[in-house]
Design an enzyme around this catalytic site. Structure first.
Site, PDB file in Angstrom:
ATOM      1  N   MET A   1     -37.552 -14.913   5.798  1.00 35.55           N
ATOM      2  CA  MET A   1     -36.208 -15.478   5.687  1.00 35.55           C
ATOM      3  C   MET A   1     -35.877 -15.761   4.227  1.00 35.55           C
ATOM      4  O   MET A   1     -36.465 -16.635   3.599  1.00 35.55           O
ATOM      5  CB  MET A   1     -36.103 -16.754   6.533  1.00 35.55           C
ATOM      6  CG  MET A   1     -36.381 -16.490   8.024  1.00 35.55           C
ATOM      7  SD  MET A   1     -36.261 -17.962   9.063  1.00 35.55           S
ATOM      8  CE  MET A   1     -34.486 -18.254   8.994  1.00 35.55           C
TER       9      MET A   1
ATOM     10  N   ASP B   1     -28.386 -11.852   6.361  1.00 36.86           N
ATOM     11  CA  ASP B   1     -29.047 -10.762   7.070  1.00 36.86           C
ATOM     12  C   ASP B   1     -30.345 -11.212   7.738  1.00 36.86           C
ATOM     13  O   ASP B   1     -30.558 -10.981   8.932  1.00 36.86           O
ATOM     14  CB  ASP B   1     -29.319  -9.592   6.114  1.00 36.86           C
ATOM     15  CG  ASP B   1     -28.042  -8.939   5.625  1.00 36.86           C
ATOM     16  OD1 ASP B   1     -27.043  -8.968   6.379  1.00 36.86           O
ATOM     17  OD2 ASP B   1     -28.031  -8.424   4.500  1.00 36.86           O
ATOM     18  N   SER B   2     -31.223 -11.858   6.985  1.00 35.23           N
ATOM     19  CA  SER B   2     -32.488 -12.311   7.574  1.00 35.23           C
ATOM     20  C   SER B   2     -32.250 -13.434   8.580  1.00 35.23           C
ATOM     21  O   SER B   2     -33.002 -13.584   9.545  1.00 35.23           O
ATOM     22  CB  SER B   2     -33.467 -12.761   6.484  1.00 35.23           C
ATOM     23  OG  SER B   2     -32.933 -13.811   5.696  1.00 35.23           O
TER      24      SER B   2
ATOM     25  N   CYS C   1     -41.943  -4.515  -4.573  1.00 35.25           N
ATOM     26  CA  CYS C   1     -41.915  -5.806  -3.882  1.00 35.25           C
ATOM     27  C   CYS C   1     -42.126  -5.616  -2.385  1.00 35.25           C
ATOM     28  O   CYS C   1     -42.888  -6.363  -1.754  1.00 35.25           O
ATOM     29  CB  CYS C   1     -40.593  -6.517  -4.147  1.00 35.25           C
ATOM     30  SG  CYS C   1     -40.403  -8.070  -3.243  1.00 35.25           S
TER      31      CYS C   1
ATOM     32  N   GLY D   1     -34.695  -8.666   7.275  1.00 37.99           N
ATOM     33  CA  GLY D   1     -33.281  -8.346   7.439  1.00 37.99           C
ATOM     34  C   GLY D   1     -32.881  -7.031   6.804  1.00 37.99           C
ATOM     35  O   GLY D   1     -31.693  -6.814   6.534  1.00 37.99           O
TER      36      GLY D   1
ATOM     37  N   CYS E   1     -33.972  -8.170  -7.174  1.00 37.07           N
ATOM     38  CA  CYS E   1     -34.169  -9.406  -6.416  1.00 37.07           C
ATOM     39  C   CYS E   1     -34.527 -10.620  -7.268  1.00 37.07           C
ATOM     40  O   CYS E   1     -33.984 -11.694  -7.065  1.00 37.07           O
ATOM     41  CB  CYS E   1     -35.218  -9.189  -5.329  1.00 37.07           C
ATOM     42  SG  CYS E   1     -36.809  -8.582  -5.922  1.00 37.07           S
TER      43      CYS E   1
END
Length: 366
Positions: free
Chosen positions: A13, A18-19, A98, A122, A198
């Site tokens: 999460m 999305d997640s 990642c 997600g 990210c």
């Protein structure tokens, strides 16, 4: 949808919508969920807010929630890899690394040790079950929402990793995800999507790299060898880059500086070569040498395979022929030349139906 009895699923999460919806959908199916925020390395300070948003969603869904600290590992495996790649003149993709090292590496490993059947994220991507020569394969497929599809970033995943991976959003489009979040009352329903790399957040790649690599003035040349200006270090630039070249109008006929793009760079001599115009033929490459191959399904060596491929995220898929060679390398020849191909980029290839056949790292192109 997972068939059979309820499973124990650890959901990554991120604090985004999305997640959050991925977790909501799995909870709705009756599974035993554990939410996990993966604390990596972050340079713009948004990580604390994201972790709190993830916690609020977990609380709303009434599921367990943990924050797992992978900052040290993220720096070592993702950030250092990226900085070193730029230092030696490559154009890396840290999000690909990642996913391999953190989300489907450390996160998956720890979750399995704690009794998980699956981990879920997600990501917008689908998984297709396939049987080839009596062997079962999990094959990634382009998401229903082609504009959000993230299969490009997941090409390194192995069959072992995919066997424990779930992507609940693969058959949904982004507007549907927003509607589900709003209807479910999720705290992140109206949160804006994150952009860019990210861990950088709103910090530009150049700004970050200048904290890790030295500024080294060097010359910018035309393909004919004429000096057009100076740059701040060849390692800061990538193929196709237009900005930050500091070209001199005095050295260009007519006194104006038309758009120039990086066509090659040499970090050893600290020089950059540019070409004029966005459609200059020097910006296009047709044949690519690939290394670090990861195949989703077995292929025959030295037999040309018709594929659809891309060398950049969201680049339209283009027809090509892929030939595997010994030593985990391959050659890809596009039917039509492709723009801005850089060593270090990920090249990902699919079949005509959108199933991901594999991926590799660009070694060179011509």
């Amino acid at each position: 949808m997972i068939m059979g009895k309820a499973k124990k699923i650890f959901v990554g999460m991120s604090g985004g919508v999305d997640s959050s919806v991925a977790a909501y959908l799995l909870k709705k199916q009756g599974h035993d969920l554990v939410g996990v925020y993966l604390r990596g390395f972050n340079v713009d300070g948004c990580a604390e807010k994201d972790a709190e948003d993830a916690r609020r969603v977990a609380e709303h869904l009434k599921i367990q929630f943990y924050v797992w600290d992978f900052e040290k590992e993220y720096k070592e495996r993702v950030v250092e890899y990226m900085v070193e790649a730029y230092r030696i003149g490559l154009t890396p993709n840290p999000d690909v690394v990642c996913n391999r090292e953190l989300k489907f590496g450390l996160f998956l490993e720890r979750a399995l040790k704690m009794g998980a059947d699956f981990v879920a994220t997600g990501h917008y991507v689908q998984i297709k079950k396939s049987k080839i020569k009596n062997q079962n394969f999990n094959i990634l497929k382009i998401a229903k929402d082609k504009n959000k599809d993230q299969s490009y970033f997941l090409w390194t995943l192995t069959q072992k990793q995919l066997a424990h991976a779930l992507f609940p959003l693969g058959n949904l489009e982004k507007p549907e995800v927003r509607k589900i979040a709003e209807k479910a009352g999720l705290p992140t329903a109206k949160k804006k999507d994150s952009q860019g790399i990210c861990f950088l957040g709103m910090v530009s790649m150049e700004e970050f790299l200048k904290t890790r690599l030295p500024v080294k003035k060097g010359d910018v040349f035309t393909e004919a060898g004429e000096k057009l200006g100076e740059h701040q270090g060849a390692h800061f630039y990538t193929i196709g880059q237009r900005h930050g070249l500091n070209l001199s109008a005095k050295q260009i006929k007519g006194g104006e500086v038309p758009a120039h793009y990086v066509v090659s760079k040499d970090v050893r001599t600290n020089t950059i070569v540019v070409a004029e115009g966005a459609n200059n033929e020097s910006l296009f490459k047709k044949e690519i040498s690939l290394v670090s191959l990861n195949l989703a399904v077995p292929f025959k060596i030295k037999k040309a395979i018709h594929v659809m491929a891309r060398v950049r995220y969201r680049q339209p898929l283009s027809a090509a022929k892929l030939t595997l060679q010994s030593g985990n390398i391959a050659r890809l020849i596009f039917d039509e030349s492709q723009k801005f191909v850089a060593a270090g980029q990920s090249c990902v290839f699919y079949d005509a139906s959108g199933c991901l056949l594999g991926g590799a790292i660009v070694a060179s192109s011509k």
